[in-house]
Write a protein that holds these residues in place. Structure first.
Motif: not given
Length: 376
Positions: A17-24, A35-45
């Motif tokens: 499954r994918d996790v997702h976030g929206a940057l605005q 697919p990786n929540a840690e990767v999402l946190q690193a990118v969004v951060g």
């Protein structure tokens, strides 16, 4: 062109499954999928709080999908991935990108973040408005391409709508931006970090800021360079240079490292409050002085700060990686900046650069700093 230059292992992620976030930012929205929540946190951060993270209130213009996959790239003669191919190389670090294929409207590229780094793969589907970034698991250097792609997405669109990029530092005091202008190695970074330490200011940037047509200031740091005198014994990559006969030592951080290591609070976009022009020439024997800047002095300082051709390469989208405007459409972001900061209180701070870490600058700028909150 070699058709099988890149092979991708398309095995599913650990969860399926994918996790997702929206940057605005300023009504522009980018969705990040992984697919990786840690990767999402690193990118969004990487881009927070310059960008807000929430469900998009505007339509998502593009999706960045970041996946960890084992990839192997075929190299040219002599083992050089880019040898014999047309590639784009960016200044400062030697980042390279090469288009290696086009299948069913999907452009495929291979890229290296710096010499000797593991290659990453990018797939750009303009019809679906999706860019896929494929990084070897555990490759923290390759993951920084996500920061590059997100910055290209936002900044190219902002520049196309009239925003300007300035070589400047900035902090937020009482909800308003104090922007510092100076020549190269002129002390703007030192002044910003002193404001954080001495005034409790929120950090925006110590090198690059974006300023909107309405006077909104957005910090745009890709790295943070803290003077060694202000960084103390904290861990970080140290850089030592001799500038105009003066030894200059700085500790370099990514924005995320800066926040975590020094506990620095970052500011979201804020309205412009005041400008300080740092002038160090001939000031060594005169102590610290501050005086109002006239319109001509301000325009001259802004023109110098807007001369950032190499930095603009990092936020332009000539290859269409994130569906950004054509270079010709970004003309509004490169026009002469006359009057960009007109009407904003501006002060010339005269102090020798080597004295900036200890000089009584806030006493000289007391009226400027104390008046920021009242100007909102």
């Amino acid at each position: 062109m070699v058709a099988d230059v890149v092979h991708i292992d398309r095995a599913a992620g650990p969860t399926g499954r994918d996790v997702h976030g929206a940057l605005q930012l300023d009504g522009i929205s980018l969705r990040v999928l992984t697919p990786n929540a840690e990767v999402l946190q690193a990118v969004v951060g990487m881009l927070v709080p310059a960008c807000s993270v929430a469900e998009p209130t505007a339509a998502v213009q593009w999706t960045l999908r970041v996946e960890e996959h084992h990839t192997r790239a075929g190299a040219g003669a002599g083992g050089d991935l880019f040898q014999g191919r047309l590639f784009l190389e960016l200044p400062y670090g030697g980042r390279r990108l090469a288009v290696v294929g086009m299948d069913d409207g999907v452009m495929r590229l291979v890229a290296a973040y710096r010499r000797g780094a593991l290659p990453v793969v990018m797939e750009v589907d303009a019809r679906q408005q999706v860019t896929r970034l494929l990084v070897t698991p555990g490759d923290a250097v390759g993951l920084r391409w996500a920061d590059y792609l997100a910055r290209v997405f936002f900044a190219s669109r902002l520049l196309g709508s009239g925003w300007r990029m300035l070589h400047a530092s900035a902090v937020a005091v009482d909800g308003s931006a104090l922007v510092m202008l100076a020549g190269r190695h002129g002390g703007k970074s030192t002044l910003a970090h002193r404001a954080v330490r001495d005034l409790g200011a929120q950090f925006l940037a110590d090198d690059l800021v974006l300023i909107g047509p309405g006077g909104t200031v957005v910090g745009w740091p890709t790295r943070v360079a803290v003077p060694a005198q202000l960084a103390g014994d904290c861990d970080g990559r140290r850089e030592r240079r001799v500038v105009a006969g003066v030894v200059r030592e700085r500790v370099l951080f990514t924005p995320a490292q800066h926040r975590a290591t020094l506990g620095v609070e970052y500011s979201p976009p804020v309205p412009l409050g005041a400008v300080v022009i740092v002038e160090g020439s001939g000031a060594a024997e005169a102590g610290v002085r501050a005086e109002a800047a006239d319109a001509q002095t301000l325009d001259r300082a802004v023109a110098g700060a807007a001369d950032v051709p190499q930095q603009l390469l990092y936020v332009s989208d000539p290859l269409g990686l994130m569906g950004g405007p054509r270079l010709a459409d970004q003309a509004a972001g490169t026009a002469p900046p006359v009057g960009l900061l007109a009407g904003v209180p501006a002060t010339v701070l005269r102090v020798a650069v080597e004295q900036l870490p200890q000089a009584s600058v806030w006493q000289a700028l007391e009226g400027v700093v104390s008046g920021l909150g009242r100007r909102r």
